[in-house]
Design a protein around this motif. Structure first.
Motif, PDB file in Angstrom:
ATOM      1  N   TRP A  78      -6.199   6.344  13.081  1.00  0.00           N
ATOM      2  CA  TRP A  78      -7.485   5.681  12.907  1.00  0.00           C
ATOM      3  C   TRP A  78      -7.333   4.168  12.758  1.00  0.00           C
ATOM      4  N   HIS A  79      -6.106   3.679  12.687  1.00  0.00           N
ATOM      5  CA  HIS A  79      -5.853   2.252  12.514  1.00  0.00           C
ATOM      6  C   HIS A  79      -4.843   1.780  13.554  1.00  0.00           C
ATOM      7  N   HIS A  80      -4.832   0.491  13.782  1.00  0.00           N
ATOM      8  CA  HIS A  80      -3.871  -0.059  14.746  1.00  0.00           C
ATOM      9  C   HIS A  80      -3.376  -1.438  14.300  1.00  0.00           C
ATOM     10  N   ALA A  81      -4.250  -2.429  14.366  1.00  0.00           N
ATOM     11  CA  ALA A  81      -3.824  -3.788  14.029  1.00  0.00           C
ATOM     12  C   ALA A  81      -3.349  -3.908  12.585  1.00  0.00           C
ATOM     13  N   GLU A  82      -3.844  -3.042  11.719  1.00  0.00           N
ATOM     14  CA  GLU A  82      -3.480  -3.120  10.296  1.00  0.00           C
ATOM     15  C   GLU A  82      -1.985  -2.897  10.063  1.00  0.00           C
ATOM     16  N   TRP A  83      -1.320  -2.173  10.977  1.00  0.00           N
ATOM     17  CA  TRP A  83       0.105  -1.873  10.810  1.00  0.00           C
ATOM     18  C   TRP A  83       1.005  -2.954  11.396  1.00  0.00           C
ATOM     19  N   GLN A  84       0.477  -3.747  12.287  1.00  0.00           N
ATOM     20  CA  GLN A  84       1.320  -4.609  13.118  1.00  0.00           C
ATOM     21  C   GLN A  84       2.076  -5.669  12.325  1.00  0.00           C
TER      22      GLN A  84
ATOM     23  N   ILE B 289      -3.123   4.695  -1.938  1.00  0.00           N
ATOM     24  CA  ILE B 289      -4.109   5.296  -1.058  1.00  0.00           C
ATOM     25  C   ILE B 289      -3.753   6.766  -0.919  1.00  0.00           C
ATOM     26  N   ASP B 290      -4.530   7.617  -1.560  1.00  0.00           N
ATOM     27  CA  ASP B 290      -4.290   9.062  -1.549  1.00  0.00           C
ATOM     28  C   ASP B 290      -5.155   9.679  -0.461  1.00  0.00           C
TER      29      ASP B 290
ATOM     30  N   ALA C 222     -16.141   5.581   5.309  1.00  0.00           N
ATOM     31  CA  ALA C 222     -14.790   5.909   4.853  1.00  0.00           C
ATOM     32  C   ALA C 222     -13.797   4.829   5.271  1.00  0.00           C
ATOM     33  N   LEU C 223     -13.920   4.346   6.493  1.00  0.00           N
ATOM     34  CA  LEU C 223     -13.031   3.284   6.971  1.00  0.00           C
ATOM     35  C   LEU C 223     -13.247   1.990   6.194  1.00  0.00           C
ATOM     36  N   ASN C 224     -14.483   1.699   5.856  1.00  0.00           N
ATOM     37  CA  ASN C 224     -14.765   0.478   5.097  1.00  0.00           C
ATOM     38  C   ASN C 224     -14.134   0.501   3.715  1.00  0.00           C
ATOM     39  N   GLU C 225     -13.882   1.710   3.212  1.00  0.00           N
ATOM     40  CA  GLU C 225     -13.232   1.835   1.904  1.00  0.00           C
ATOM     41  C   GLU C 225     -11.732   1.586   1.988  1.00  0.00           C
ATOM     42  N   VAL C 226     -11.116   1.998   3.105  1.00  0.00           N
ATOM     43  CA  VAL C 226      -9.659   2.001   3.155  1.00  0.00           C
ATOM     44  C   VAL C 226      -9.056   0.982   4.125  1.00  0.00           C
ATOM     45  N   SER C 227      -9.698   0.719   5.246  1.00  0.00           N
ATOM     46  CA  SER C 227      -9.103  -0.170   6.252  1.00  0.00           C
ATOM     47  C   SER C 227      -8.846  -1.587   5.735  1.00  0.00           C
ATOM     48  N   PRO C 228      -9.765  -2.196   4.967  1.00  0.00           N
ATOM     49  CA  PRO C 228      -9.469  -3.531   4.434  1.00  0.00           C
ATOM     50  C   PRO C 228      -8.250  -3.544   3.513  1.00  0.00           C
ATOM     51  N   ARG C 229      -7.974  -2.441   2.842  1.00  0.00           N
ATOM     52  CA  ARG C 229      -6.802  -2.380   1.975  1.00  0.00           C
ATOM     53  C   ARG C 229      -5.516  -2.369   2.800  1.00  0.00           C
TER      54      ARG C 229
ATOM     55  N   ALA D 259       0.858  -1.182   0.000  1.00  0.00           N
ATOM     56  CA  ALA D 259       0.000   0.000   0.000  1.00  0.00           C
ATOM     57  C   ALA D 259       0.897   1.236   0.000  1.00  0.00           C
ATOM     58  N   VAL D 260       0.741   2.071  -1.019  1.00  0.00           N
ATOM     59  CA  VAL D 260       1.514   3.309  -1.137  1.00  0.00           C
ATOM     60  C   VAL D 260       0.610   4.453  -0.677  1.00  0.00           C
ATOM     61  N   ILE D 261       0.973   5.090   0.420  1.00  0.00           N
ATOM     62  CA  ILE D 261       0.127   6.097   1.065  1.00  0.00           C
ATOM     63  C   ILE D 261       0.668   7.483   0.775  1.00  0.00           C
TER      64      ILE D 261
END
Length: 200
Positions: free
Chosen positions: A106-112, A46-47, A71-78, A12-14
């Protein structure tokens, strides 16, 4: 069943800046063009200028608004599906943009247990002070930042009108080096999470 390491690495390129007149999209497009030749990478952009998350987070146990949930449903699964991340960030006042910190928070487990690489730009420092501060943030989130980063010094003069760095060979070499480290950590940590789910 195919070897997990043969599956392309999902990165994912942010794009962290949302400022009007920003160079973030131009820098990201250059980076994506440099990375595009690697068939082992599956790049997802992800822009943050297209992600509408409020600055006010709900209290512990609270529920976000329906608009925020959408908004989270659009990006968090990615983010959850990504094996690794590349953060494209400018340097604002010796740090990184508030929009980027808000998105991270706004995220936590996604980065781990995933690696993070950086492409930075801005002024004489090339965004390196922003990167050093982001390393501290991602360490707290149990992510692993790779040592090498891509730093574009003074993009207003260092980039041509087409977004290509004027010192193309040096910048492309830095990008390839960072991606090599990111890919190694990405595959190792992906295999590790599959065998031993992370419980940080």
């Amino acid at each position: 069943m195919s070897d997990r390491n043969e599956v392309p690495l999902r990165v994912a390129v942010i794009i962290g800046s949302v400022r009007e007149g920003r160079h973030g999209r131009t820098v990201a497009d250059w980076f994506l063009g440099t990375a595009a030749g690697d068939a082992d990478l599956d790049l997802d952009v992800i822009d943050l200028a297209e992600v509408e998350l409020p600055l006010v987070l709900p209290g512990w146990g609270g529920t976000p608004s329906p608009e925020t949930v959408a908004a989270l449903n659009e990006v968090s699964p990615r983010l959850a599906a990504a094996d690794a991340f590349v953060v494209v960030t400018p340097e604002y006042n010796h740090s990184f943009p508030a929009s980027l910190k808000n998105f991270v928070d706004w995220h936590h487990a996604e980065w781990q247990a995933k690696p993070v690489g950086f492409v930075s730009y801005g002024g004489l420092g090339g965004g390196l002070r922003a990167v050093e501060q982001l390393r501290l943030v991602f360490a707290e989130l149990h992510a692993t930042t790779v040592r090498d980063s891509v730093s574009l010094h003074g993009p207003w003069s260092g980039l041509g009108e087409d977004g290509t760095p004027r010192d193309a060979a040096v910048c492309a070499g830095a990008a390839k080096g960072m991606l090599g480290q990111l890919a190694w950590w990405g595959r190792v940590l992906r295999a590790g999470r599959a065998e031993h789910p992370y419980a940080g």
